[in-house]
Scaffold this motif. Structure first.
Motif, PDB file in Angstrom:
ATOM      1  N   GLY A 189      -4.796   2.005 -10.942  1.00 27.86           N
ATOM      2  CA  GLY A 189      -5.246   1.020  -9.976  1.00 27.86           C
ATOM      3  C   GLY A 189      -4.215   0.009  -9.540  1.00 27.86           C
ATOM      4  N   TYR A 190      -3.512  -0.606 -10.488  1.00 26.83           N
ATOM      5  CA  TYR A 190      -2.574  -1.667 -10.116  1.00 26.83           C
ATOM      6  C   TYR A 190      -1.412  -1.106  -9.302  1.00 26.83           C
ATOM      7  CZ  TYR A 190       0.368  -5.772 -10.246  1.00 26.83           C
ATOM      8  OH  TYR A 190       1.139  -6.839  -9.878  1.00 26.83           O
ATOM      9  N   ALA A 191      -0.913   0.066  -9.666  1.00 23.40           N
ATOM     10  CA  ALA A 191       0.177   0.688  -8.909  1.00 23.40           C
ATOM     11  C   ALA A 191      -0.295   1.038  -7.504  1.00 23.40           C
ATOM     12  CB  ALA A 191       0.693   1.931  -9.628  1.00 23.40           C
ATOM     13  N   LEU A 192      -1.522   1.501  -7.381  1.00 23.22           N
ATOM     14  CA  LEU A 192      -2.102   1.793  -6.067  1.00 23.22           C
ATOM     15  C   LEU A 192      -2.178   0.515  -5.238  1.00 23.22           C
ATOM     16  CD1 LEU A 192      -3.599   3.605  -4.010  1.00 23.22           C
ATOM     17  CD2 LEU A 192      -5.706   3.077  -5.271  1.00 23.22           C
ATOM     18  N   LEU A 193      -2.660  -0.549  -5.846  1.00 27.07           N
ATOM     19  CA  LEU A 193      -2.769  -1.840  -5.178  1.00 27.07           C
ATOM     20  C   LEU A 193      -1.406  -2.286  -4.643  1.00 27.07           C
ATOM     21  CD1 LEU A 193      -4.691  -4.343  -4.677  1.00 27.07           C
ATOM     22  CD2 LEU A 193      -3.768  -5.231  -6.803  1.00 27.07           C
ATOM     23  N   GLU A 194      -0.396  -2.233  -5.480  1.00 28.62           N
ATOM     24  CA  GLU A 194       0.953  -2.630  -5.071  1.00 28.62           C
ATOM     25  C   GLU A 194       1.482  -1.729  -3.962  1.00 28.62           C
ATOM     26  OE1 GLU A 194       3.758  -4.093  -7.881  1.00 28.62           O
ATOM     27  OE2 GLU A 194       2.360  -5.756  -7.585  1.00 28.62           O
ATOM     28  N   SER A 195       1.230  -0.437  -4.072  1.00 29.75           N
ATOM     29  CA  SER A 195       1.696   0.517  -3.075  1.00 29.75           C
ATOM     30  C   SER A 195       1.056   0.249  -1.712  1.00 29.75           C
ATOM     31  CB  SER A 195       1.365   1.938  -3.543  1.00 29.75           C
ATOM     32  OG  SER A 195       1.666   2.875  -2.551  1.00 29.75           O
ATOM     33  N   LEU A 196      -0.262   0.076  -1.707  1.00 33.40           N
ATOM     34  CA  LEU A 196      -0.960  -0.178  -0.445  1.00 33.40           C
ATOM     35  C   LEU A 196      -0.501  -1.490   0.174  1.00 33.40           C
ATOM     36  CD1 LEU A 196      -4.611   0.972  -1.278  1.00 33.40           C
ATOM     37  CD2 LEU A 196      -2.838   2.221  -0.026  1.00 33.40           C
ATOM     38  N   ASN A 197      -0.438  -2.538  -0.642  1.00 34.95           N
ATOM     39  CA  ASN A 197       0.000  -3.839  -0.130  1.00 34.95           C
ATOM     40  C   ASN A 197       1.431  -3.765   0.394  1.00 34.95           C
ATOM     41  OD1 ASN A 197      -2.450  -5.168  -0.521  1.00 34.95           O
ATOM     42  ND2 ASN A 197      -1.896  -5.862  -2.556  1.00 34.95           N
ATOM     43  N   GLY A 198       2.286  -3.002  -0.284  1.00 37.26           N
ATOM     44  CA  GLY A 198       3.661  -2.821   0.156  1.00 37.26           C
ATOM     45  C   GLY A 198       3.772  -2.120   1.493  1.00 37.26           C
ATOM     46  N   LEU A 199       2.782  -1.300   1.801  1.00 32.54           N
ATOM     47  CA  LEU A 199       2.751  -0.594   3.085  1.00 32.54           C
ATOM     48  C   LEU A 199       2.093  -1.429   4.182  1.00 32.54           C
ATOM     49  CD1 LEU A 199       1.688   2.916   1.754  1.00 32.54           C
ATOM     50  CD2 LEU A 199       3.893   2.331   2.812  1.00 32.54           C
TER      51      LEU A 199
ATOM     52  N   VAL B 209     -10.444   2.950   2.397  1.00 33.48           N
ATOM     53  CA  VAL B 209     -10.972   4.193   1.809  1.00 33.48           C
ATOM     54  C   VAL B 209     -10.038   5.345   2.146  1.00 33.48           C
ATOM     55  CG1 VAL B 209     -12.844   5.886   1.908  1.00 33.48           C
ATOM     56  CG2 VAL B 209     -13.377   3.446   1.761  1.00 33.48           C
ATOM     57  N   LEU B 210      -9.714   5.481   3.427  1.00 32.40           N
ATOM     58  CA  LEU B 210      -8.832   6.569   3.846  1.00 32.40           C
ATOM     59  C   LEU B 210      -7.462   6.439   3.194  1.00 32.40           C
ATOM     60  CD1 LEU B 210      -8.178   9.055   5.515  1.00 32.40           C
ATOM     61  CD2 LEU B 210      -7.788   7.557   7.494  1.00 32.40           C
ATOM     62  N   ALA B 211      -6.921   5.241   3.148  1.00 32.51           N
ATOM     63  CA  ALA B 211      -5.608   5.027   2.533  1.00 32.51           C
ATOM     64  C   ALA B 211      -5.620   5.439   1.058  1.00 32.51           C
ATOM     65  CB  ALA B 211      -5.187   3.569   2.685  1.00 32.51           C
ATOM     66  N   CYS B 212      -6.672   5.093   0.339  1.00 35.31           N
ATOM     67  CA  CYS B 212      -6.782   5.476  -1.080  1.00 35.31           C
ATOM     68  C   CYS B 212      -6.831   6.985  -1.232  1.00 35.31           C
ATOM     69  CB  CYS B 212      -8.020   4.853  -1.713  1.00 35.31           C
ATOM     70  SG  CYS B 212      -7.881   3.087  -2.010  1.00 35.31           S
ATOM     71  N   LEU B 213      -7.633   7.647  -0.416  1.00 36.15           N
ATOM     72  CA  LEU B 213      -7.755   9.104  -0.514  1.00 36.15           C
ATOM     73  C   LEU B 213      -6.419   9.785  -0.234  1.00 36.15           C
ATOM     74  CD1 LEU B 213     -11.218   9.659   1.215  1.00 36.15           C
ATOM     75  CD2 LEU B 213     -10.696   9.766  -1.245  1.00 36.15           C
ATOM     76  N   ILE B 214      -5.674   9.278   0.730  1.00 33.85           N
ATOM     77  CA  ILE B 214      -4.368   9.865   1.053  1.00 33.85           C
ATOM     78  C   ILE B 214      -3.363   9.551  -0.060  1.00 33.85           C
ATOM     79  CG2 ILE B 214      -2.402   9.743   2.634  1.00 33.85           C
ATOM     80  CD1 ILE B 214      -4.490   9.311   4.902  1.00 33.85           C
ATOM     81  N   ARG B 215      -3.277   8.306  -0.452  1.00 27.00           N
ATOM     82  CA  ARG B 215      -2.288   7.867  -1.448  1.00 27.00           C
ATOM     83  C   ARG B 215      -2.517   8.516  -2.812  1.00 27.00           C
ATOM     84  NH1 ARG B 215       0.150   7.118  -5.077  1.00 27.00           N
ATOM     85  NH2 ARG B 215       1.478   5.405  -5.738  1.00 27.00           N
ATOM     86  N   LEU B 216      -3.789   8.725  -3.165  1.00 22.14           N
ATOM     87  CA  LEU B 216      -4.099   9.267  -4.491  1.00 22.14           C
ATOM     88  C   LEU B 216      -4.048  10.795  -4.538  1.00 22.14           C
ATOM     89  CD1 LEU B 216      -6.767   6.704  -5.661  1.00 22.14           C
ATOM     90  CD2 LEU B 216      -4.416   6.983  -6.505  1.00 22.14           C
TER      91      LEU B 216
END
Length: 117
Positions: free
Chosen positions: A33-43, A20-27
């Protein structure tokens, strides 16, 4: 339940709130959605698509994210962005995360030195 299953279960519990926190910061920068997924997984913030998409909808329903459709490309995509309310929550969660991290670091240091408080 084996030790591996126990560990896996506890790691999933820990990740649930951090996603949840990662999404709020990243967004803070709008993305789909898919780019977010790839970004989070990459981190190294591992999240499954079957977890992420319902989470994004829930955060939007709670007013923590806003969204809009981009239909200018061949494939329409829903872009999410952290709302002002989401920014406030991210700040509060980050502050608490740092407090907990500091406390855990002190616990480890105290444990390593045998200092019981």
């Amino acid at each position: 339940m084996s030790t591996d299953e126990t560990t896996t279960g506890h790691i999933q519990e820990l990740r649930r709130g951090t996603v949840v926190l990662a999404c709020l910061i990243r967004l803070r920068t709008p993305d789909y959605g898919y780019a977010l997924l790839e970004s989070l997984n990459g981190l190294g913030i591992l999240v499954d698509a079957n977890t992420l998409y319902p989470l994004l909808r829930r955060l939007e329903k709670q007013g923590l994210l806003t969204s809009e459709w981009n239909t200018e490309e061949a494939r329409p995509r829903k872009f999410y962005r952290t709302s002002p309310t989401g920014e406030q929550l991210a700040a509060a969660l980050t502050t608490d995360w740092r407090r907990i991290d500091d406390a855990l670091a002190r616990l480890e240091t105290d444990s390593d030195t045998g200092d019981a408080r």
